[in-house]
Design a protein around this motif. Structure first.
Motif, PDB file in Angstrom:
ATOM      1  N   UNK A  39      38.866  32.384  28.290  1.00 28.10           N
ATOM      2  CA  UNK A  39      40.242  32.599  27.840  1.00 28.10           C
ATOM      3  C   UNK A  39      41.260  31.855  28.698  1.00 28.10           C
ATOM      4  N   UNK A  40      40.931  31.620  29.955  1.00 26.42           N
ATOM      5  CA  UNK A  40      41.862  30.945  30.858  1.00 26.42           C
ATOM      6  C   UNK A  40      41.922  29.435  30.620  1.00 26.42           C
ATOM      7  N   UNK A  41      40.995  28.895  29.824  1.00 25.30           N
ATOM      8  CA  UNK A  41      40.992  27.459  29.542  1.00 25.30           C
ATOM      9  C   UNK A  41      41.990  27.187  28.416  1.00 25.30           C
ATOM     10  N   UNK A  42      43.112  26.600  28.762  1.00 30.05           N
ATOM     11  CA  UNK A  42      44.176  26.273  27.816  1.00 30.05           C
ATOM     12  C   UNK A  42      44.630  24.839  28.080  1.00 30.05           C
TER      13      UNK A  42
ATOM     14  N   UNK B 263      30.180  16.233  22.132  1.00 30.14           N
ATOM     15  CA  UNK B 263      31.514  16.847  22.120  1.00 30.14           C
ATOM     16  C   UNK B 263      32.198  16.613  20.768  1.00 30.14           C
ATOM     17  N   UNK B 264      32.133  15.380  20.272  1.00 34.09           N
ATOM     18  CA  UNK B 264      32.745  15.050  18.984  1.00 34.09           C
ATOM     19  C   UNK B 264      32.126  15.879  17.862  1.00 34.09           C
ATOM     20  N   UNK B 265      30.802  16.012  17.884  1.00 34.32           N
ATOM     21  CA  UNK B 265      30.127  16.779  16.841  1.00 34.32           C
ATOM     22  C   UNK B 265      30.505  18.256  16.900  1.00 34.32           C
ATOM     23  N   UNK B 266      30.532  18.815  18.091  1.00 36.71           N
ATOM     24  CA  UNK B 266      30.885  20.236  18.234  1.00 36.71           C
ATOM     25  C   UNK B 266      32.297  20.510  17.722  1.00 36.71           C
ATOM     26  N   UNK B 267      33.248  19.656  18.119  1.00 41.62           N
ATOM     27  CA  UNK B 267      34.634  19.845  17.675  1.00 41.62           C
ATOM     28  C   UNK B 267      34.752  19.571  16.182  1.00 41.62           C
TER      29      UNK B 267
ATOM     30  N   UNK C  72      31.473  27.487  17.362  1.00 40.13           N
ATOM     31  CA  UNK C  72      31.936  28.477  18.338  1.00 40.13           C
ATOM     32  C   UNK C  72      31.659  27.924  19.728  1.00 40.13           C
ATOM     33  N   UNK C  73      32.354  28.435  20.717  1.00 44.58           N
ATOM     34  CA  UNK C  73      32.131  28.011  22.104  1.00 44.58           C
ATOM     35  C   UNK C  73      30.699  28.346  22.507  1.00 44.58           C
TER      36      UNK C  73
ATOM     37  N   UNK D 268      36.167  23.072  25.186  1.00 45.12           N
ATOM     38  CA  UNK D 268      36.337  24.529  25.073  1.00 45.12           C
ATOM     39  C   UNK D 268      37.706  24.864  24.472  1.00 45.12           C
ATOM     40  N   UNK D 269      38.754  24.220  24.964  1.00 50.07           N
ATOM     41  CA  UNK D 269      40.090  24.468  24.441  1.00 50.07           C
ATOM     42  C   UNK D 269      40.182  24.088  22.960  1.00 50.07           C
ATOM     43  N   UNK D 270      39.620  22.934  22.593  1.00 45.79           N
ATOM     44  CA  UNK D 270      39.653  22.497  21.198  1.00 45.79           C
ATOM     45  C   UNK D 270      38.936  23.487  20.287  1.00 45.79           C
ATOM     46  N   UNK D 271      37.798  23.990  20.733  1.00 44.35           N
ATOM     47  CA  UNK D 271      37.048  24.952  19.918  1.00 44.35           C
ATOM     48  C   UNK D 271      37.783  26.282  19.816  1.00 44.35           C
ATOM     49  N   UNK D 272      38.359  26.734  20.912  1.00 43.36           N
ATOM     50  CA  UNK D 272      39.100  28.003  20.895  1.00 43.36           C
ATOM     51  C   UNK D 272      40.349  27.914  20.016  1.00 43.36           C
TER      52      UNK D 272
END
Length: 157
Positions: A3-6, A95-99, A104-105, A131-135
């Protein structure tokens, strides 16, 4: 969990690494855990599992190859080479594929573990951006803009 990753955290935090490249040297431990019945999976076994997971995810998430390319910013030919094992899956491509797939993270964490290096968003800038992009549910263009803003060139990686 993260949650702290912004975006603000990414702007102000000092990272140890850009997170694009790691040495491929492995540390092997052959000690069995107390409840373990077998040795941990090798990097090759994890790579095979990663390729199978990516095949399954991409084939169910996208109605066409063009839709996959547009959503992930990765050519179908490259994805095909990655999944077939003709080319190693890089952290940038993963990373590109996940986003692009809007995973989900937790699922992204699993895939990065199979790639060989878990997501460590407090240490690696790329990991924090992923992580931020996924959240936030960012699309691939927003992800690319953020990577560019922080000096990560995903197209050379």
């Amino acid at each position: 969990m993260y949650e702290h990753i912004t975006k603000q955290y990414i702007k102000t935090h000092t990272f140890q690494s850009d997170g694009l490249y790691f040495s491929r040297a492995e540390e092997a431990s052959f000690r069995l855990g107390t409840n373990s019945a077998s040795l941990p999976a090798t990097s090759e076994q994890n790579n095979i599992r990663l390729r199978k997971e990516l095949f399954s995810l991409t084939s169910t998430k996208f109605p066409s190859n063009a839709a996959m390319e547009a959503a992930c910013g990765v050519s179908y030919e490259l994805i095909k080479k990655n999944i077939s094992g003709k080319r190693r899956i890089t952290r940038a491509t993963l990373a590109k594929l996940c986003v692009g797939m809007g995973l989900s993270v937790e699922k992204a964490q699993e895939l990065f573990r199979l790639e060989g290096h878990s997501l460590e968003p407090d240490i690696n800038r790329l990991d924090a951006i992923v992580v931020d992009a996924l959240q936030c549910g960012d699309d691939i263009s927003t992800f690319f803009e953020e990577c560019e803003e922080f000096g990560l060139n995903l197209f050379k990686a």
